[in-house]
Write a protein that holds these residues in place. Structure first.
Motif, PDB file in Angstrom:
ATOM      1  N   PHE A   1       0.829  -1.075  -0.032  1.00  0.00           N
ATOM      2  CA  PHE A   1      -0.100  -0.044   0.013  1.00  0.00           C
ATOM      3  C   PHE A   1       0.918   1.119   0.062  1.00  0.00           C
ATOM      4  CE2 PHE A   1      -2.621  -3.520   2.036  1.00  0.00           C
ATOM      5  CZ  PHE A   1      -3.552  -3.693   1.356  1.00  0.00           C
ATOM      6  N   ASP A   2       0.557   2.081  -0.901  1.00  0.00           N
ATOM      7  CA  ASP A   2       1.436   3.360  -1.129  1.00  0.00           C
ATOM      8  C   ASP A   2       0.972   4.422   0.021  1.00  0.00           C
ATOM      9  OD1 ASP A   2       3.214   2.520  -2.936  1.00  0.00           O
ATOM     10  OD2 ASP A   2       1.955   2.926  -4.539  1.00  0.00           O
ATOM     11  N   PHE A   3       1.452   4.620   0.978  1.00  0.00           N
ATOM     12  CA  PHE A   3       1.305   5.713   1.940  1.00  0.00           C
ATOM     13  C   PHE A   3       1.848   7.007   1.548  1.00  0.00           C
ATOM     14  CE2 PHE A   3      -0.152   2.192   4.601  1.00  0.00           C
ATOM     15  CZ  PHE A   3      -1.354   2.886   5.078  1.00  0.00           C
ATOM     16  N   LEU A   4       1.166   8.061   1.701  1.00  0.00           N
ATOM     17  CA  LEU A   4       1.706   9.522   1.595  1.00  0.00           C
ATOM     18  C   LEU A   4       2.752   9.820   2.664  1.00  0.00           C
ATOM     19  CD1 LEU A   4       1.494  12.041  -0.202  1.00  0.00           C
ATOM     20  CD2 LEU A   4      -0.136  12.905   1.655  1.00  0.00           C
ATOM     21  N   ASN A   5       3.894  10.066   2.399  1.00  0.00           N
ATOM     22  CA  ASN A   5       4.964  10.369   3.409  1.00  0.00           C
ATOM     23  C   ASN A   5       5.050  12.014   3.218  1.00  0.00           C
ATOM     24  OD1 ASN A   5       7.112  11.176   5.092  1.00  0.00           O
ATOM     25  ND2 ASN A   5       8.531  10.053   3.871  1.00  0.00           N
ATOM     26  N   SER A   6       4.305  12.904   4.210  1.00  0.00           N
ATOM     27  CA  SER A   6       4.334  14.172   3.935  1.00  0.00           C
ATOM     28  C   SER A   6       3.979  14.690   5.296  1.00  0.00           C
ATOM     29  CB  SER A   6       2.929  14.557   3.060  1.00  0.00           C
ATOM     30  OG  SER A   6       2.285  15.945   3.389  1.00  0.00           O
ATOM     31  N   SER A   7       4.112  16.061   5.652  1.00  0.00           N
ATOM     32  CA  SER A   7       3.876  16.671   6.693  1.00  0.00           C
ATOM     33  C   SER A   7       2.347  17.055   6.775  1.00  0.00           C
ATOM     34  CB  SER A   7       4.455  18.038   6.848  1.00  0.00           C
ATOM     35  OG  SER A   7       4.206  18.926   6.278  1.00  0.00           O
ATOM     36  N   PHE A   8       1.821  17.160   8.121  1.00  0.00           N
ATOM     37  CA  PHE A   8       0.431  17.244   8.125  1.00  0.00           C
ATOM     38  C   PHE A   8       0.065  18.618   7.385  1.00  0.00           C
ATOM     39  CE2 PHE A   8      -3.208  19.499  10.243  1.00  0.00           C
ATOM     40  CZ  PHE A   8      -4.246  18.273  10.395  1.00  0.00           C
TER      41      PHE A   8
END
Ligand code: UDP
Length: 241
Positions: free
Chosen positions: A11-18
């Motif tokens: 599963f491709d999770f977004l890696n980003s700040s809130f």
């Protein structure tokens, strides 16, 4: 914002700040882009690993974000620099405040009738300039009817708090009927209405919000076994890299 991703168990999770994520979402809402957000914890990932239809549904989301601290831990095991959770509840609060400032409209679907009854007083009090496109509790027979009401009122944001996997199935089935944001929010309305207490900041900061929830709702014990299982599977994925 570039969409940095980390693949966890397929599963491709977004890696980003809130904050970066919120900027992106608001831009998409302003443009009335059809957007499906899944806020996932390890329970959701483990459920999807055991259910092909659910896995396929989640993979259709425009953004899969780390609601649970277990997801951040999993990403770190795999070498990602992911550092923040993006919880459904925080996204909801942020969008309500922003929607109020910018006169956006929202539809609230989910939770028990008494929770929705309370939201009907709380939302206009706290967010008087948010336009409410409608409310419906999460215990209904005819989902087509609710979807038709949503389509007719054209909300900028559709908040779906039916718990998983129901909320993701609902969104996937009906999202094309309204161009806007559709997001699954689990038990967020229970917290927003004060029916359920969120963990105090101390527990959240120490990454043990799950423990607080377990103490408050011991019947969740079985569900929470998903966390050690998830971590085991991620470690296995990491070895196979
Ligand atoms: N719920 C609902 N309809 C249903 C089943 C559940 O609206 O048919 C609601 C329930 O009242 C609660 C939320 O969905 O507000 C599920 O909360 P929980 O914290 O268990 O969700 P999770 O975060 O595990 O998805």
């Amino acid at each position: 914002m570039e969409n940095k991703k980390v693949n966890i168990l397929g599963f491709d999770f977004l890696n980003s700040s809130f904050n970066d994520f919120m900027d992106k979402i608001k831009e998409r809402i302003n443009q009335r882009q059809n957007t499906f957000v899944v806020t996932a914890n390890p329970e959701i990932v483990v459920a999807a690993l055991n259910d092909n239809q659910y896995a396929e549904t989640i993979k259709k989301a425009d953004y899969l974000v780390p609601d649970g601290v277990g997801i951040v831990m999993g990403a770190n095991i795999l070498g990602s620099d992911m550092s923040e959770r993006i919880t459904g509840y925080d996204v909801l609060l942020d969008l309500l405040a922003w929607g109020n400032q910018n006169h956006k409209s929202a539809y609230f679907l989910g939770a028990k009738p008494e929770v929705i009854a309370d939201l009907k007083t709380i939302i206009p009090q706290k967010y008087p300039d948010l336009s409410v496109a409608g409310y419906h509790d999460g215990y209904f027979n005819d989902s087509d009817e609710i979807a038709a009401e949503i389509a007719q009122n054209k909300p900028d944001m559709v908040f779906v708090a039916l718990g998983f996997p129901k909320q993701e199935y609902f969104i996937e089935k009906y999202r094309q009927q309204n161009d806007g944001l559709w997001i699954g929010l689990g038990g967020s309305f229970d917290v927003l209405s004060g029916h359920v207490q969120r963990a105090p900041q101390f527990w959240i900061n120490h990454r043990i919000e799950w423990l607080y929830r377990l103490i408050k709702e011991p019947t969740r014990f079985k569900r929470m076994l998903a966390l050690p299982k998830f971590i085991r599977l991620v470690k296995k994925q990491n070895k196979q890299k």
